[in-house]
Write an enzyme that holds these catalytic residues in place. Sequence first.
Site, short mmCIF file in Angstrom:
data_model
loop_
_atom_site.label_atom_id
_atom_site.label_comp_id
_atom_site.label_asym_id
_atom_site.label_seq_id
_atom_site.Cartn_x
_atom_site.Cartn_y
_atom_site.Cartn_z
N ASP A 10 0.80 -1.21 0.00
CA ASP A 10 0.00 0.00 0.00
C ASP A 10 0.84 1.28 0.00
OD1 ASP A 10 -2.47 1.33 -0.11
OD2 ASP A 10 -2.42 1.68 2.04
N CYS A 58 -11.88 -6.00 -16.89
CA CYS A 58 -13.00 -6.83 -16.44
C CYS A 58 -14.04 -6.96 -17.56
CB CYS A 58 -13.63 -6.22 -15.20
SG CYS A 58 -14.44 -4.63 -15.55
N CYS A 93 -20.61 -1.20 -11.47
CA CYS A 93 -19.91 -0.40 -10.46
C CYS A 93 -20.13 1.09 -10.74
CB CYS A 93 -18.43 -0.75 -10.39
SG CYS A 93 -17.55 -0.62 -11.95
N CYS A 145 -22.17 3.58 -8.12
CA CYS A 145 -21.34 4.46 -7.27
C CYS A 145 -22.17 5.69 -6.87
CB CYS A 145 -20.08 4.89 -8.02
SG CYS A 145 -19.11 6.08 -7.06
N CYS A 181 -15.57 2.30 1.66
CA CYS A 181 -16.80 2.07 0.90
C CYS A 181 -16.61 0.79 0.08
CB CYS A 181 -17.08 3.25 -0.02
SG CYS A 181 -18.53 2.97 -1.08
N CYS A 198 -18.81 -0.42 -4.96
CA CYS A 198 -18.38 -0.85 -6.30
C CYS A 198 -17.89 -2.29 -6.33
CB CYS A 198 -17.34 0.12 -6.88
SG CYS A 198 -15.77 0.15 -6.02
N CYS A 250 -20.32 -5.98 -7.98
CA CYS A 250 -19.55 -6.55 -9.10
C CYS A 250 -19.90 -8.02 -9.29
CB CYS A 250 -18.05 -6.39 -8.83
SG CYS A 250 -17.04 -7.20 -10.07
C1 B12 Z 1 -4.50 6.26 -3.67
C2 B12 Z 1 -5.23 4.96 -3.39
C3 B12 Z 1 -6.61 5.06 -3.17
C4 B12 Z 1 -7.40 6.34 -3.41
C5 B12 Z 1 -7.64 6.51 -4.91
C6 B12 Z 1 -8.06 5.22 -5.60
C7 B12 Z 1 -8.07 5.27 -7.10
N1 B12 Z 1 -8.74 4.29 -7.70
O1 B12 Z 1 -7.45 6.11 -7.74
C8 B12 Z 1 -8.68 6.07 -2.56
C9 B12 Z 1 -8.50 6.64 -1.15
C10 B12 Z 1 -9.98 6.62 -3.15
C11 B12 Z 1 -8.67 4.55 -2.50
C12 B12 Z 1 -9.80 3.80 -2.24
C13 B12 Z 1 -9.79 2.43 -2.19
N2 B12 Z 1 -8.74 1.63 -2.15
CO1 B12 Z 1 -6.94 2.23 -2.52
N3 B12 Z 1 -5.19 2.65 -2.97
C14 B12 Z 1 -4.55 3.73 -3.33
C15 B12 Z 1 -3.06 3.47 -3.57
C16 B12 Z 1 -2.30 3.88 -2.32
C17 B12 Z 1 -2.46 4.16 -4.78
C18 B12 Z 1 -3.27 4.01 -6.09
C19 B12 Z 1 -2.72 4.91 -7.13
O2 B12 Z 1 -2.81 6.10 -7.06
N4 B12 Z 1 -2.05 4.35 -8.14
C20 B12 Z 1 -1.42 5.17 -9.16
C21 B12 Z 1 -2.13 4.90 -10.43
C22 B12 Z 1 -1.52 5.78 -11.50
O3 B12 Z 1 -1.95 3.52 -10.63
P1 B12 Z 1 -2.85 2.69 -11.53
O4 B12 Z 1 -4.28 3.01 -11.26
O5 B12 Z 1 -2.47 1.25 -11.54
O6 B12 Z 1 -2.26 3.40 -12.84
C23 B12 Z 1 -2.26 2.92 -14.07
C24 B12 Z 1 -3.60 3.05 -14.54
O7 B12 Z 1 -4.01 4.42 -14.60
C25 B12 Z 1 -3.40 2.43 -15.84
N5 B12 Z 1 -4.76 2.17 -16.26
C26 B12 Z 1 -5.87 2.78 -15.83
N6 B12 Z 1 -6.93 2.23 -16.33
C27 B12 Z 1 -6.51 1.24 -17.09
C28 B12 Z 1 -7.22 0.35 -17.83
C29 B12 Z 1 -6.54 -0.60 -18.55
C30 B12 Z 1 -7.35 -1.57 -19.35
C31 B12 Z 1 -5.15 -0.64 -18.53
C32 B12 Z 1 -4.42 -1.63 -19.33
C33 B12 Z 1 -4.44 0.27 -17.76
C34 B12 Z 1 -5.15 1.20 -17.06
O8 B12 Z 1 -2.36 3.18 -16.33
C35 B12 Z 1 -1.61 3.70 -15.17
C36 B12 Z 1 -0.17 3.60 -15.38
O9 B12 Z 1 0.51 2.75 -14.48
C37 B12 Z 1 -3.06 1.91 -3.79
C38 B12 Z 1 -1.77 1.21 -3.37
C39 B12 Z 1 -0.72 1.29 -4.46
N7 B12 Z 1 0.52 1.57 -4.05
O10 B12 Z 1 -0.99 1.09 -5.63
C40 B12 Z 1 -4.28 1.47 -2.95
C41 B12 Z 1 -5.15 0.29 -3.42
C42 B12 Z 1 -5.40 0.45 -4.91
N8 B12 Z 1 -6.39 0.48 -2.71
C43 B12 Z 1 -6.92 -0.61 -2.33
C44 B12 Z 1 -8.20 -0.70 -1.71
C45 B12 Z 1 -8.55 -2.02 -1.03
C46 B12 Z 1 -9.09 0.37 -1.76
C47 B12 Z 1 -10.59 0.35 -1.41
C48 B12 Z 1 -11.32 -0.91 -1.92
C49 B12 Z 1 -10.79 0.50 0.13
C50 B12 Z 1 -12.23 0.62 0.56
N9 B12 Z 1 -13.00 -0.48 0.65
O11 B12 Z 1 -12.70 1.70 0.85
C51 B12 Z 1 -11.07 1.64 -2.12
C52 B12 Z 1 -11.57 1.36 -3.54
C53 B12 Z 1 -11.98 2.58 -4.27
C54 B12 Z 1 -11.78 2.41 -5.77
N10 B12 Z 1 -12.79 1.91 -6.47
O12 B12 Z 1 -10.69 2.70 -6.26
C55 B12 Z 1 -6.11 -1.81 -2.73
C56 B12 Z 1 -6.75 -2.48 -3.94
C57 B12 Z 1 -6.68 -3.99 -3.97
C58 B12 Z 1 -7.29 -4.52 -5.23
N11 B12 Z 1 -7.97 -5.64 -5.18
O13 B12 Z 1 -7.15 -3.93 -6.27
C59 B12 Z 1 -4.71 -1.17 -2.99
C60 B12 Z 1 -3.88 -1.85 -4.07
C61 B12 Z 1 -3.95 -1.18 -1.64
C62 B12 Z 1 -3.41 -2.56 -1.28
N12 B12 Z 1 -2.13 -2.65 -1.01
O14 B12 Z 1 -4.09 -3.55 -1.24
N13 B12 Z 1 -7.45 4.06 -2.74
#
Ligand code: B12
Length: 258
Positions: free
Chosen positions: A93, A147, A153, A157, A200, A203, A207
Amino acid sequence: MDEIAPLWGICSFDKIKSGLIECRAKSRLPENAKSVIVACFPYLLDKSEYKNLNISKYAVVTDYHEVALNRLNTACEKLKMLYPEHEFAAFADNSPVPEVRAACLAGLGVRGLNSLLITEKYGSFVFIGEIVTDLSLDCVDADEKSCIMCGKCKKSCPASAISEKGVDQSKCLSAITQKKGVLSAEEEKLMKECGCVWGCDICQDVCPMNKNAAITEIEEFLCAPAPHITSGCGLEGRAYEWRGRKVIERNISLHKNI
Ligand code: B12
């Protein structure tokens, strides 16, 4: 690794290098990192453990940061004994690694429209952690897949935070529950309507790919579930502890006024 996590895979560091997240933990990345061992820690419990639930399911179990890091650090120690000339750094995380992306590349599942990793066995109810190393390992480097895109979702939301572009962090209800200070009237209304004190799950709950998600086998998660929080309750060892009492008490008080 099978003793550490029931689901794991490897992707190359090169594939995620351009998308690293700026954070303090970035300084712990090994120089010349080559591979990322990505692990999933499932956390879904039996339905009976969610009676009177007023927080998100991920927060019901013991703090996953601790659980995942303990397990991953144990793996790092063993790997260091086998490969003393190499570096191994564990993250969960609070990580520079975009974890959903790394997990998809490691072949562990697909990316949901809700931006989460969805695995075949446990659905999206998994935490992600990883070990970054300068050791060259056989990498899966799978194609990143999406997916089934049913859109449930997005439609469900309550904050309209989900779109084809991703999740709008400024709107996501999970983020609102974590916000410090005074919430806007709109944010308060959303929180009251959803009845969740922390996080929350909407979403994920709607699913269809989560319909048959398997229950966790991780002992640390099975042993001390706490599905309901009340004013003055202990925060120690829980995923919301870092945010502090003020925010939790504010959220609880919002739900008292319904
Ligand atoms: C900031 C963060 C949040 C923020 C923002 C979430 C968001 N979706 O942006 C907030 C506080 C809202 C949040 C909420 C939640 N989070 Co959070 N969060 C994070 C954190 C710390 C960083 C995510 C991030 O900013 N990544 C940076 C972006 C740029 O990464 P990315 O999305 O992979 O980026 C790529 C995509 O944009 C991609 N891309 C985007 N769309 C698509 C589509 C396709 C087809 C492709 C090929 C690529 C692609 O290109 C980018 C380049 O790399 C991660 C941990 C981590 N270090 O990753 C946990 C993490 C994602 N969270 C997690 C969890 C559990 C949650 C919640 C479920 C908690 C809850 N029940 O309330 C919610 C879910 C909300 C949601 N639907 O996202 C888990 C997810 C586990 C999983 N099964 O995926 C993580 C991985 C933490 C962990 N170690 O387990 N979170």
